[in-house]
Motif scaffolding. Structure first.
Motif, PDB file in Angstrom:
ATOM      1  N   SER A  68      34.406  35.301  48.750  1.00  0.00           N
ATOM      2  CA  SER A  68      33.116  36.014  48.738  1.00  0.00           C
ATOM      3  C   SER A  68      32.873  36.731  50.068  1.00  0.00           C
ATOM      4  O   SER A  68      32.238  37.767  50.128  1.00  0.00           O
ATOM      5  CB  SER A  68      31.962  35.038  48.460  1.00  0.00           C
ATOM      6  N   GLU A  97      35.086  38.276  51.835  1.00  0.00           N
ATOM      7  CA  GLU A  97      35.787  39.557  51.830  1.00  0.00           C
ATOM      8  C   GLU A  97      34.939  40.638  51.164  1.00  0.00           C
ATOM      9  O   GLU A  97      35.053  41.808  51.497  1.00  0.00           O
ATOM     10  CB  GLU A  97      37.132  39.439  51.110  1.00  0.00           C
ATOM     11  N   GLU A  98      34.127  40.246  50.225  1.00  0.00           N
ATOM     12  CA  GLU A  98      33.220  41.192  49.553  1.00  0.00           C
ATOM     13  C   GLU A  98      31.963  41.438  50.392  1.00  0.00           C
ATOM     14  O   GLU A  98      31.102  42.213  50.013  1.00  0.00           O
ATOM     15  CB  GLU A  98      32.793  40.626  48.186  1.00  0.00           C
ATOM     16  N   SER A 146      33.848  32.307  42.617  1.00  0.00           N
ATOM     17  CA  SER A 146      33.478  33.581  43.244  1.00  0.00           C
ATOM     18  C   SER A 146      34.525  34.591  42.832  1.00  0.00           C
ATOM     19  O   SER A 146      35.650  34.233  42.477  1.00  0.00           O
ATOM     20  CB  SER A 146      33.428  33.455  44.757  1.00  0.00           C
ATOM     21  N   SER A 147      34.158  35.850  42.840  1.00  0.00           N
ATOM     22  CA  SER A 147      35.142  36.846  42.463  1.00  0.00           C
ATOM     23  C   SER A 147      34.976  38.107  43.280  1.00  0.00           C
ATOM     24  O   SER A 147      33.900  38.410  43.792  1.00  0.00           O
ATOM     25  CB  SER A 147      35.034  37.163  40.973  1.00  0.00           C
ATOM     26  N   SER A 148      36.076  38.800  43.418  1.00  0.00           N
ATOM     27  CA  SER A 148      36.106  40.037  44.192  1.00  0.00           C
ATOM     28  C   SER A 148      36.894  41.037  43.383  1.00  0.00           C
ATOM     29  O   SER A 148      37.987  40.715  42.891  1.00  0.00           O
ATOM     30  CB  SER A 148      36.797  39.763  45.532  1.00  0.00           C
TER      31      SER A 148
END
Lengths: 380, 380
Positions: free
Chosen positions: B283, B285-286, B305-307
């Motif tokens: 998260s 990195e986003e 979490s996702s990017s």
């Protein structure tokens, strides 16, 4: 590609190759780490074009299964995320599988990770190097030689050749030289296995040598060095470290080292270091780092610095030996401290040829190190 | 002023008071440390106007002579240089003498220092404080209370009152509250010696509390706290620490804490912390830090979490207890990690009142800590 791998091995390899990852690269594929899986094991590769590092993880190590390979293959994974998440995975067993479109699935314990992988075909091919000129050197010696010279490189990109350390090898004598035009450091090592091998003007970036130092284990390692036309390859255990040789001709520094001295001083390294450190504290506030050394009549030297705003520090230091003309000389105390930090001998010899000539510093028990600092021309 | 003093004592006092030295002060005299010598000992003072620290070095300590006083007096010495040079003096014996024009001569071993001193008459007088309201608290408890709340203060100077921690005392219940409007931390301690003492809306800068924490010894110390109109004084051993109370009225935070919960979860603190840490890596990195928590049917929770660029992390975490409505909620994982870092209990309870309502975190074995995090309003 489908494998099961031990976290500790994968993590160690990642730590090695990640030293080649630059956050400022403009080539997207180089923000990744390449994994190549064969039935022999896994090879990791990272590169910033100046340096490239490759680390091999064998399928078996001392009869222990390190990697179970179900299906060979390759993928490039985003370095920063990959480096950090592997370190923090909950179990020592990691399963990895690359599916279509290079989607990579990583599972460890109750953690599932899906990672956007890149096409390994886009990854640049590492240079192939002719292994004609190979020397071998103990890892700790190479680390010491780097430490004892690399601090004297130039940090100014206007003279790129001086941001490297010069390597020469002739008659089994391996020599490192670094200079930023204000100071110089040189160190020689005697090799016993380089008969017939010689090279000159091999200049390797100081930054690269610092990264290399971090990878070399502290004890009982040997490093093989392969010198080719414009590349050097270091082989350390299961790691291959490729570095570009800097373009250009390194200046001839032999003539600036005086051969006759007028004043010669032998002092205790630690005592001198502490005295100069105190004088440096004050000189630093003036942003000049100017410290003065003066010989006194009773076989002592006085180290001093002064600041118009703060005051004055005066140190008396007894010489082990002091001979020749009386002297009063000013120099950059930071440069002197840099030298004193890497000298391993308990005593050192400082030689002067007058207040305007280079200062030469050598450990007394080792003629293989030589340091030079240009004095400041001050009025007092 | 003329004294001889032991380096270890002088150095310790300097380390304490130097925490009040600001490099950004616009008042020249406050770049210095004031020394006041009487026949009882030496008092050091430093101040940046928000905080002032005084440390006393007694002439004798446990029958040992610490300071030999030949002549009392005062001087202000340049802090930065003084702090660093004393640490590095070669001998434990330090002689100090102030001569005319506040020129100060310091001698230790073969080191002579001349320091430009300033007139102590120019140094501001410390506030005098009415000692009506005095409480006493174990040093380690105060440090813990600071650590468990101060991370939630606001760093935005636009709402200065929220850059502090709110202190209230009533019925021997000493309460700390910190909030930056997105999260809240509170901690209560029961005192046993504050009968009849009460105060409210005492707000002390978080930065100040961090500095205070560094001075409090880890074990077996007690801190006396004197609360006056616009100042608080902390007495720790031989150190006096003065802090300004922040101007303004702290907002009422009691109403934002829900009292009825729809979903309640008990989990292992360390396991949750590690799961969220892995999701946080992605998260971050986003640059959103968004992590999602979702209850599953089998008594487990899923952290994810996702990017779009990098992929997805999914964690399965077994709950110790899970009751109430199913839930899917998103929050700032960095805020959650901050809380998990300071919770000392092995298990913790998280209570929810729906996806849009504040998340409440408490250690299971301690009702004295309460943390609140506002959820993110996301579409998925």
């Amino acid at each position: 590609m489908k494998i099961s791998i031990l976290k500790s091995y994968l993590n160690e390899s990642i730590q090695h190759v990640s030293k080649a990852i630059s956050s400022r690269t403009t080539i997207p594929i180089l923000t990744g780490i390449k994994l190549d899986v064969s039935f022999q094991g896994v090879t990791l590769t990272a590169s910033d074009t100046d340096i490239s590092i490759q680390s091999f993880i064998p399928a078996e190590d001392s009869d222990r299964t390190v990697v179970q390979i179900e299906q060979p293959g390759s993928v490039v994974l985003p370095a920063k995320f990959f480096v950090e998440i592997i370190k923090k995975l909950p179990s020592d067993e990691i399963e990895m599988e690359v599916k279509e479109g290079f989607q990579t699935f990583i599972r460890s314990g109750s953690t599932d990770i899906q990672m956007v992988g890149l096409d390994p075909e886009e990854y640049p091919v590492l240079p192939s190097i002719e292994e004609d000129q190979v020397i071998s050197i103990p890892g700790d010696l190479l680390k010491t030689m780097i430490k004892q010279t690399v601090f004297s490189i130039s940090t100014q990109e206007t003279t790129p050749i001086l941001t490297g350390v010069l390597w020469n090898l002739t008659d089994n004598e391996f020599k490192f030289v670094a200079t930023d035009r204000h100071r110089l450091a040189s160190r020689i090592a005697q090799l016993d296995n380089a008969d017939g091998i010689r090279f000159s003007n091999v200049v390797i970036s100081g930054k690269t040598l610092n990264e290399l130092s971090k990878i070399i284990p502290d004890q009982n390692s040997r490093v093989e060095i392969v010198v080719a036309d414009n590349q050097v390859l270091f082989k350390i255990d299961r790691v291959l470290f490729y570095s570009r040789i800097l373009d250009g001709t390194y200046p001839d520094t032999s003539r600036i080292i005086p051969t006759n001295y007028k004043t010669e001083l032998i002092v205790d390294t630690k005592k001198l270091s502490e005295s100069i450190d105190r004088a440096y504290l004050l000189s630093r506030e003036e942003k000049t780092n100017i410290v003065r050394l003066q010989t006194l009549e009773n076989g002592t030297v006085e180290i001093s610095s002064s600041s118009s705003e703060l005051g004055k520090v005066t140190e008396q230091l007894e010489a082990v030996e002091l001979k020749g003309e009386t002297l009063r000389i000013s120099f950059n105390s930071k440069y002197m401290l840099d030298v004193l930090k890497v000298i391993e001998s308990e005593q050192l010899q400082i030689s002067f040829t007058g207040a305007m000539s280079p200062i030469i510093i050598k450990p007394v028990d080792n003629s293989r190190c030589l340091y030079l600092i240009l004095p400041y021309r001050t009025t007092n």
